[in-house]
Structures are given as structure tokens and as C-alpha cells.
Design an enzyme around this catalytic site. Structure first.
Site, PDB file in Angstrom:
ATOM      1  N   GLY A   8     -10.236  -4.303  -5.031  1.00  0.00           N
ATOM      2  CA  GLY A   8     -11.432  -4.416  -3.691  1.00  0.00           C
ATOM      3  C   GLY A   8     -11.869  -5.764  -4.296  1.00  0.00           C
ATOM      4  CG  ASN A  61     -11.510   4.458  -6.908  1.00  0.00           C
ATOM      5  OD1 ASN A  61     -11.733   4.657  -5.300  1.00  0.00           O
ATOM      6  ND2 ASN A  61     -10.702   5.680  -7.675  1.00  0.00           N
ATOM      7  N   GLY A  62     -13.660   6.487  -3.562  1.00  0.00           N
ATOM      8  CA  GLY A  62     -12.730   7.525  -3.406  1.00  0.00           C
ATOM      9  C   GLY A  62     -12.949   8.131  -2.214  1.00  0.00           C
ATOM     10  CE1 TYR A  92       0.157  -2.026  -0.603  1.00  0.00           C
ATOM     11  CE2 TYR A  92      -1.972  -1.933  -0.960  1.00  0.00           C
ATOM     12  CZ  TYR A  92      -1.367  -2.792  -0.591  1.00  0.00           C
ATOM     13  OH  TYR A  92      -1.721  -4.273  -0.341  1.00  0.00           O
ATOM     14  CB  SER A 136       2.585  -4.277  -4.387  1.00  0.00           C
ATOM     15  OG  SER A 136       2.980  -3.789  -3.120  1.00  0.00           O
ATOM     16  CG  ASP A 171       6.675  -4.554   2.110  1.00  0.00           C
ATOM     17  OD1 ASP A 171       6.288  -4.703   0.695  1.00  0.00           O
ATOM     18  OD2 ASP A 171       6.676  -4.556   3.127  1.00  0.00           O
ATOM     19  CG  ASP A 172       3.937  -2.160  -1.140  1.00  0.00           C
ATOM     20  OD1 ASP A 172       4.076  -1.495  -0.137  1.00  0.00           O
ATOM     21  OD2 ASP A 172       3.556  -3.096  -1.526  1.00  0.00           O
TER      22      ASP A 172
END
Length: 484
Positions: A34, A109-110, A250, A292, A354-355
Site C-alpha cells: 500500500g 489488513n483485509g 501477486y 511480481s 504476467d501474474d
């Protein structure tokens, strides 16, 4: 349906002379989770001190005075982006609550899937909210609990929460950390050589400050740290362990371990399995999208026997486009963050690994970058299944209309991004690559965005989710039901 949810990072430390400074370094290591805001609360055993603001960690704490004012041996910190709630200082965590009998610092977080219901109930009982973040719900539950001790008040309050979450709670003499009943969001404990305890979202934060890993906090568990040491208790009966697969795909840093599985290793295995499932026999080189996807790309190249090349360069000082709050900012971010290496890709048939493809904006731009740099063909390979369903447990995708895989077929997505071919890793391949071994249909992974596997339920979002299902989503669900 709310448009944006959060994926943040938390860090706490107990009994260290340089608590605020180490929290600063810990938050730096979690900055990838973040970039919109950051904050720290510390305590000297008498009072709680707070500093928070919008911006990167280095911007929020650019003056020595801001850290110097955070006194004491105990602290918690938070990094945030585009959360459940508007982007203003009032929603930057940790939150500090001062009452006549105590002060409490909280960060989270969440995402709580029953936050709307709880907030309405609490407001009817007279609660006044000072932010639009779902994090604040917890303190109102605590203060209305009739349990005798703070620990029991906290446990009772956590039992009323639904969704994916980790919380850190700081008192003047204790640090608490909690994980949701499904362990959707990760939380780990470390210990420094001088005996200070660390609680953080990822192991990379423990490593950064030179501490040793102690343990993972499991589903429905509460870690309690005081001057007498650390202990872990169950605050509720654990449900089916369902670690967010997107942590491995990710969000987490590649040097972190989640549930004792290294993120880089899991990503590299996903690339190898992807190469078996979606080979590109006529390609010349494999290129990973920084950062990533680099692990998966190296796995793809190794398994396929194709050379792995640095065909894309990232400007490391541009924030991640997936977690930008508006489409306009995401598009501008893509333009600024990546450059194609012409000398590498010109005249080549490129496999671009790519992820994930979420909205399609980033992938479309990168394919054009490669072709503008002279790539003859660009074959896109995605190291996760189609991102088809919204996530309600703390990831920036809570609207079906945002998800390209919910609205277009694979062939239509290929056309939209301008690729010569497009292939995804299967759900089975992703589960195998990560390698968790818990009970359940996905061996301990939450595959909500890939398979509509909402292990913690849908809560306040259920009605909107059902009404917004597209034909593509309905067909997938029907097919998946038949296979089961």
C-alpha cells in the site's frame, strides 16, 4: 456494491528501545502492500503517541521529529491504499482512541464483509464513527462488550467479525494480533536477539530488521504479548483454512514465506506448470513483467528451454498500477512505469509472462510496448487462472464490471490486449504450484477470484454478487458444479 477494498500491511513491535524506528523500517519492507498512507502509534507505558498521513512511508516520516515524537518501547504501524472508505487522512491507520479509562491503537489488513450490517446496528445503539473505514467497527464492539477483561472483550468482538482480516491492537502494556477464522490474510511473529517480539503481515518485515521467525498465527488465533512474554490463544473455533491465493500470485514479496511456503518458489513452480499447460514452441525468448511476474517467467523459461531475457524495465519509483484508485491513474501509471528493451525484443517472438489479468489495461499497454519496440509476435501467458470473480476479503476488485474475464471470453481478451495468443494457468496448476496441504477443495487456498470459492461467505455483498453475475460467470459456475 462498494468499488474499492483494501490490501494493506501491518507491523508491530514490543519491548525494543528503538520501537518507532524499527516500525518505520518494517513498514518500508511492506510498502508494496500500500502506498496511499502510513502511520505509527507508539507507547511508553503511560501514553500512546501517533503520527500518520497520506503518502509513502518515507514521505510521511520525512522529518526526524515525526519519529522522535513516537516515544516508548512498543509500537504498531500500517501502510494503506485505496481502502474501504475514502482517501483522506481520517482513514489512515493506525487509529488512536482515547477514553477516560484507557487508550487503544488499532490497525487492520483485509475487509469485513459484515461491516455495513455491524455499523448500522452500532449506530442505532448510539455509536458515532469518525472514519468511513470498516476498521473502526472493532473499537465500538469492544466498548460495548460486557466481558470483564479487555482480552475477553477483544475475543468477543472478533467473534462478531466476518471476512478476511488481521488486526493489531496496542495498549500501553500489551500488544495483540488476530487472524480471521479462515486465515485468509497472513500474520507472522518474529523475535529479535534482544528479546523484542515482532508481529507483521509478511516474513520479509521480520527479516528486514534482523529478527528471527517464530511462528505463523493460525485461523481464529489471538497472539498476546506483554512484559511476561508471548502466548497464543484461540478466540474462536477455526474454520477451513483458506489462505488467499493472491498473496502468492501477486501481493506478497518474493522473499516472504506464507504458511512456510516461499513466495518466489511458488511463483517459479507456477511458471513451470504454465509452460507444460500452455507451451509456445515457436517462440524465441521469455520476458517477465516486473516485478511480481519475474519468478514465474524464470520458471516458464527453465521448463520450456527458451532463453529468459530482460525485455521490460520497470521504473521502481512508480506505484503499482493494479492498486491505483482510478482507471485514469492506472493507465497513466502503466505509461510511466515500464519500458521495453528494443535491443532484446526487436525481431523476436516473445512469450510475455504476467501474474494476472484483472482489468486488462496494463496487459494491453505492455503488449503494445513490446510490439512498438519491434517484437514480431507477443504470446501472453498468465501464471494464474482467469480473474473472473470479485474479491470481498481485502483485494482491490469488488465489482464484476471491472473484471475483464467476467465479461469477455479468452479469445475476446486476447483480441482486446492485442496478443498473438493467450494462455492461463489452470486452477489445479496453481494449487499444485503453491503446494499448501490443508484440508479442503483447494488444499488450504482461497480461490475466490478464480473459482468463486468464498470460504468466509459473502455477508453484505451476497445480494449484489448474485444480481451482477454475467453469463460467462454463470456458465463457469454451472460447469464447475457439474465437475464437482
Amino acid at each position: 456494491m462498494r468499488g474499492i477494498n483494501e490490501e494493506c500491511g501491518v507491523f508491530g513491535i514490543f519491548n525494543h528501545e528503538n520501537a518507532a524506528n524499527l516500525t518505520y523500517f518494517g513498514l518500508h519492507s511492506l510498502q508494496h502492500r500500500g502506498q496511499e498512507g502510513a502511520g505509527i502509534i507508539s507507547t511508553d507505558g503511560v501514553k500512546l503517541y501517533q503520527h500518520r498521513d497520506l503518502g509513502l512511508v518515507s514521505e510521511v516520516f520525512k522529518n526526524k521529529e515525526s519519529l522522535g515524537e513516537l516515544k516508548g518501547k512498543n509500537a504498531i504501524g500500517h501502510v494503506r491504499y485505496a481502502t474501504a472508505g475514502d482517501n483522506s487522512v481520517r482513514n489512515v491507520q493506525p487509529f488512536l482512541f482515547d477514553f477516560h479509562d484507557m487508550s487503544v491503537g488499532i490497525c487492520h489488513n483485509g475487509n469485513l464483509i459484515n461491516a455495513i450490517t455491524l455499523r448500522k446496528e452500532l449506530e442505532k445503539k448510539g455509536a458515532i464513527f469518525h472514519s468511513s473505514s470498516d476498521t473502526e467497527v472493532l473499537i465500538h464492539l469492544i466498548r460495548r462488550s460486557e466481558k470483564e477483561t479487555f482480552k475477553e472483550q477483544l475475543k468477543e468482538s472478533f467473534r462478531k467479525l466476518e471476512g478476511g482480516f488481521t488486526y493489531l491492537v496496542l495498549l500501553k502494556d500489551a500488544l495483540y494480533g488476530a487472524v480471521d477464522p479462515n486465515a485468509l490474510r497472513p500474520l507472522v511473529v518474529g523475535k529479535t536477539k534482544n528479546g523484542a517480539y515482532i508481529v507483521a503481515s509478511e516474513t520479509c518485515a521480520i527479516d528486514t530488521i534482523g529478527a528471527d521467525f517464530v511462528c505463523n498465527i493460525g485461523a481464529g488465533e489471538l497472539v498476546i504479548i506483554t512484559k511476561d512474554g508471548m502466548k497464543i490463544e484461540q478466540y474462536t473455533k477455526p474454520e477451513r483454512t483458506s489462505i488467499s491465493a493472491m498473496e502468492y500470485v501477486y501481493f506478497a514479496r518474493p522473499d516472504s514465506d506464507i504458511a512456510n511456503i516461499n513466495v518466489h518458489t511458488a511463483r517459479k513452480r507456477s511458471g513451470k506448470i504454465l509452460a507444460k499447460e500452455c507451451p509456445t514452441p515457436d517462440a524465441d525468448i521469455v520476458v517477465g513483467v516486473p516485478n511480481s511476474s519475474l519468478s514465474a517467467a524464470s520458471g516458464y523459461a527453465e521448463e520450456s528451454g527458451l532463453p529468459y531475457e530482460m525485455g521490460l524495465i520497470k521504473n521502481q519509483y512508480i506505484a503499482r498500477t493494479f492498486i491505483q484508485p482510478t482507471q485514469e491513474l492506472r493507465e497513466q501509471g502503466v505509461k510511466m512505469k515500464l519500458s521495453a528493451v528494443k535491443g532484446v525484443v526487436k525481431g523476436k517472438k516473445v512469450v510475455m509472462v504476467d501474474d494476472s489479468i484483472v482489468r486488462g489495461t496494463t496487459c494491453n499497454r505492455i503488449v503494445r510496448l513490446l510490439k512498438d519496440a519491434g517484437a514480431v509476435e507477443v504470446h501472453v501467458r498468465i501464471a494464474s487462472p482467469p480473474f473472473m470473480f470479485p474479491s470481498f476479503y481485502g483485494i482491490d476488485t469488488s465489482r464484476t464490471e471491472e473484471l475483464i474475464a467476467a465479461n469477455k471470453t479468452v479469445e475476446e481478451i486476447r483480441e482486446y490486449i492485442g496478443a498473438d495468443s493467450l494462455g492461463y494457468l489452470s486452477a489445479e496448476g496453481l494449487v499444485e504450484a503453491i503446494g499448501t496441504d490443508f484440508e479442503g477443495p483447494y488444499k488450504g487456498l482461497c480461490m475466490d477470484s478464480f473459482c468463486a470459492d468464498y470460504s468466509a461467505g459473502l455477508g453484505d455483498y451476497k445480494e449484489d454478487f448474485i444480481s451482477s453475475l454475467t453469463n460467462i460467470q454463470k456458465e463457469f459456475l454451472e460447469k464447475n458444479k457439474e465437475q464437482k
